[in-house]
Motif scaffolding. Structure first.
Motif, PDB file in Angstrom:
ATOM      1  N   TYR A  47       0.838  -1.201   0.000  1.00  0.00           N
ATOM      2  CA  TYR A  47       0.000   0.000   0.000  1.00  0.00           C
ATOM      3  C   TYR A  47       0.874   1.253   0.000  1.00  0.00           C
ATOM      4  N   ALA A  48       1.892   1.263   0.854  1.00  0.00           N
ATOM      5  CA  ALA A  48       2.757   2.434   0.959  1.00  0.00           C
ATOM      6  C   ALA A  48       3.504   2.695  -0.343  1.00  0.00           C
ATOM      7  N   LEU A  49       3.972   1.640  -1.001  1.00  0.00           N
ATOM      8  CA  LEU A  49       4.669   1.821  -2.274  1.00  0.00           C
ATOM      9  C   LEU A  49       3.718   2.335  -3.352  1.00  0.00           C
ATOM     10  N   GLY A  50       2.472   1.881  -3.296  1.00  0.00           N
ATOM     11  CA  GLY A  50       1.476   2.385  -4.241  1.00  0.00           C
ATOM     12  C   GLY A  50       1.243   3.871  -4.066  1.00  0.00           C
ATOM     13  N   VAL A  51       1.173   4.314  -2.818  1.00  0.00           N
ATOM     14  CA  VAL A  51       1.007   5.745  -2.538  1.00  0.00           C
ATOM     15  C   VAL A  51       2.237   6.524  -3.011  1.00  0.00           C
ATOM     16  N   THR A  52       3.423   5.980  -2.718  1.00  0.00           N
ATOM     17  CA  THR A  52       4.668   6.673  -3.035  1.00  0.00           C
ATOM     18  C   THR A  52       4.866   6.837  -4.538  1.00  0.00           C
ATOM     19  N   ILE A  79     -13.314   3.058  -3.054  1.00  0.00           N
ATOM     20  CA  ILE A  79     -14.434   2.177  -2.703  1.00  0.00           C
ATOM     21  C   ILE A  79     -14.317   0.840  -3.432  1.00  0.00           C
ATOM     22  N   VAL A  80     -14.026   0.890  -4.728  1.00  0.00           N
ATOM     23  CA  VAL A  80     -13.883  -0.348  -5.509  1.00  0.00           C
ATOM     24  C   VAL A  80     -12.756  -1.213  -4.946  1.00  0.00           C
ATOM     25  N   GLY A  81     -11.628  -0.591  -4.620  1.00  0.00           N
ATOM     26  CA  GLY A  81     -10.499  -1.340  -4.082  1.00  0.00           C
ATOM     27  C   GLY A  81     -10.828  -2.035  -2.777  1.00  0.00           C
ATOM     28  N   MET A  93      -4.755 -11.789  -4.538  1.00  0.00           N
ATOM     29  CA  MET A  93      -5.829 -10.869  -4.912  1.00  0.00           C
ATOM     30  C   MET A  93      -5.933  -9.733  -3.901  1.00  0.00           C
ATOM     31  N   LEU A  94      -5.742 -10.050  -2.637  1.00  0.00           N
ATOM     32  CA  LEU A  94      -5.801  -9.018  -1.604  1.00  0.00           C
ATOM     33  C   LEU A  94      -4.688  -7.997  -1.794  1.00  0.00           C
ATOM     34  N   MET A  95      -3.478  -8.467  -2.106  1.00  0.00           N
ATOM     35  CA  MET A  95      -2.371  -7.542  -2.338  1.00  0.00           C
ATOM     36  C   MET A  95      -2.679  -6.640  -3.529  1.00  0.00           C
ATOM     37  N   GLY A  96      -3.220  -7.227  -4.604  1.00  0.00           N
ATOM     38  CA  GLY A  96      -3.582  -6.423  -5.765  1.00  0.00           C
ATOM     39  C   GLY A  96      -4.622  -5.362  -5.434  1.00  0.00           C
ATOM     40  N   ALA A  97      -5.603  -5.752  -4.620  1.00  0.00           N
ATOM     41  CA  ALA A  97      -6.643  -4.804  -4.219  1.00  0.00           C
ATOM     42  C   ALA A  97      -6.052  -3.680  -3.376  1.00  0.00           C
ATOM     43  N   ARG A  98      -5.108  -4.002  -2.504  1.00  0.00           N
ATOM     44  CA  ARG A  98      -4.480  -2.986  -1.663  1.00  0.00           C
ATOM     45  C   ARG A  98      -3.702  -1.980  -2.512  1.00  0.00           C
ATOM     46  N   VAL A  99      -2.939  -2.476  -3.473  1.00  0.00           N
ATOM     47  CA  VAL A  99      -2.161  -1.582  -4.334  1.00  0.00           C
ATOM     48  C   VAL A  99      -3.100  -0.702  -5.161  1.00  0.00           C
ATOM     49  N   PHE A 100      -4.172  -1.289  -5.703  1.00  0.00           N
ATOM     50  CA  PHE A 100      -5.141  -0.516  -6.482  1.00  0.00           C
ATOM     51  C   PHE A 100      -5.769   0.581  -5.613  1.00  0.00           C
ATOM     52  N   THR A 101      -6.145   0.224  -4.392  1.00  0.00           N
ATOM     53  CA  THR A 101      -6.736   1.205  -3.479  1.00  0.00           C
ATOM     54  C   THR A 101      -5.773   2.339  -3.178  1.00  0.00           C
ATOM     55  N   SER A 102      -4.500   2.002  -3.032  1.00  0.00           N
ATOM     56  CA  SER A 102      -3.500   3.005  -2.653  1.00  0.00           C
ATOM     57  C   SER A 102      -3.324   4.088  -3.707  1.00  0.00           C
ATOM     58  N   LEU A 103      -3.694   3.807  -4.955  1.00  0.00           N
ATOM     59  CA  LEU A 103      -3.520   4.801  -6.015  1.00  0.00           C
ATOM     60  C   LEU A 103      -4.353   6.056  -5.769  1.00  0.00           C
ATOM     61  N   SER A 104      -5.392   5.933  -4.959  1.00  0.00           N
ATOM     62  CA  SER A 104      -6.243   7.088  -4.663  1.00  0.00           C
ATOM     63  C   SER A 104      -5.732   7.908  -3.484  1.00  0.00           C
ATOM     64  N   HIS A 105      -4.905   7.307  -2.654  1.00  0.00           N
ATOM     65  CA  HIS A 105      -4.564   7.875  -1.356  1.00  0.00           C
ATOM     66  C   HIS A 105      -3.822   9.213  -1.462  1.00  0.00           C
TER      67      HIS A 105
END
Length: 411
Positions: A47-52, A79-81, A93-105
């Motif tokens: 998640y943190a790397l996705g945000v970064t 919401i989708v993530g 799948m959970l890791m993928g969802a976390r990374v996708f969610t992080s793109l909004s953060h």
């Protein structure tokens, strides 16, 4: 608090909770997904790397979007993530969802601060942005403990359902109360683009690069321990699972206090504030390691760790401002990425400590080591700045023919 600011603050509360809540439900996720606790901890790193990485890219791609439309779209991604995370059948799948969610953060937080400033008069913009930042504090004080309690009582997937429901409420509040037609800031055209190119030059400064490295290490130290608070409190402190959520509230209250005190210390003297915050973090980590098997002292140490860990944030941000006056907004944005990189580094350091055969208690010592490196770099930076500071020329008290004091050569 005005309703538009409240809507934005609650949105920041949502994204902040999504980032930190994993720490409270690590054991439940580990057991259900049949993976180790350090492996689950990597969900924080992902998640943190996705945000970064994703945050700056998304921000650049959406420069010309309307601010309100962008906020709604980002919350939609969020919401989708979280829905996918709640339904994820396996760890991948959970890791993928976390990374996708992080793109909004990252972009949501940045745009929320921007919109708060746009809706406020010039002399109230900093106050408005501070109110938005409260969302991150409340994520630690309320969001993480509530999410932990829900996950323990109804399963970890219910935690993501809770976040999703709250995010839906936020998107409705943003749609209702945040005004449309706010300037994106891009209409200034070439002047803004030229300014951005000029601002990028600030990253050539060694003092800024070193300050950002210190941010990564200091924040990494915080997350090395905070990511593994649940197993640390359970396995070392022997607290029952139901107490973990309450103890995270103690940690969160400490974080709010630390944020306030860290800001005041940095206002008085930036480098002294940085050094004081890092010293307090080092002391609190060593103390936490020493007393973690004893419940009452452990609670006190947990509170101090929360206060010290969050006191570094305003101090380090103030330091960035002091060395990047030519491009404060860009430098602060980059430092947010440095904070998130530190989050990922910390989760990895804690997991590696456990994987190497050390007990979960020893993640606090790993964190103390990272803090020590950050503190030594800060001392070196402070000493270098003092040596580089030019001495003021000495005024001769005698006068020349003109009657004007004569400056002597600097010794």
């Amino acid at each position: 608090m005005p309703l538009p600011l409240l809507a934005l603050m609650l949105g920041v509360f949502c994204v902040g909770t999504a980032e930190v809540v994993i720490a409270g439900i690590l054991p439940e996720m580990s057991a259900d997904l049949d993976v180790s606790i350090p492996t689950v901890g990597l969900l924080v790193t992902g998640y943190a790397l996705g945000v970064t990485i994703g945050g700056p890219i998304i921000t650049l791609l959406t420069t010309k979007w309307s601010r309100k439309g962008l906020l709604l779209g980002l919350m939609g991604i969020f919401i989708v993530g979280n829905i996918v995370a709640a339904l994820a059948p396996n760890y991948g799948m959970l890791m993928g969802a976390r990374v996708f969610t992080s793109l909004s953060h990252g972009t949501f937080a940045a745009v929320a601060w921007h919109v708060a400033a746009l809706m406020s008069p010039p002399d109230k913009q900093a106050t408005a942005m501070a109110k938005i930042a409260l969302g991150f504090n409340f994520a630690n004080v309320l969001g993480s403990p509530i999410g932990t309690f829900i996950g323990q009582q109804f399963g970890w997937r219910s935690t993501f359902v809770f976040i999703t429901v709250f995010a839906v409420a936020c998107i409705l509040l943003i749609y209702k109360f945040v005004p449309s037609g706010l300037s994106t800031g891009a209409e200034d055209g070439a002047e803004e683009n030229t300014s951005l190119r000029e601002q990028l030059k600030v990253f050539r400064k060694g003092s800024l690069q070193l300050s950002m490295l210190i941010t990564v290490l200091a924040q990494g130290a915080v997350f090395t321990t905070s990511t593994y608070l649940a197993p640390l409190l359970r396995d070392v402190g022997h607290f029952v699972p139901a107490m973990v959520g309450i103890l995270l509230i103690v940690f969160g209250i400490g974080s709010v206090l630390g944020n306030i005190l860290g800001g005041k210390a940095a206002d008085a003297n930036v480098m002294r504030g940085v050094l004081t915050a890092q010293t307090a973090l080092l002391v609190s980590l060593v103390l936490f390691w020493a007393v973690s098997p004893y419940q009452i002292p452990a609670v006190a140490a947990l509170f101090l760790f929360g206060a010290a860990g969050f006191s570094i944030i305003p101090a380090l941000q103030a330091r960035i401002l002091s060395v990047a006056a030519a491009a404060p907004a860009l430098a602060l944005s980059a430092n947010v990425s440095a904070f998130n990189l530190g989050n990922g580094l910390g989760a990895w350091l804690g997991g590696t400590t456990i994987d190497l055969g050390f007990g979960v208690r020893d993640v606090t010592l790993t964190a103390a080591l990272a803090t020590t490196v950050a503190l030594l770099l800060s001392v070196a930076m402070w000493a270098h700045a003092r040596r580089a500071r030019p001495e003021l020329p000495v005024l001769d008290t005698s006068t020349a023919d003109t009657g004007t004091p004569v400056r002597q050569k600097t010794p």
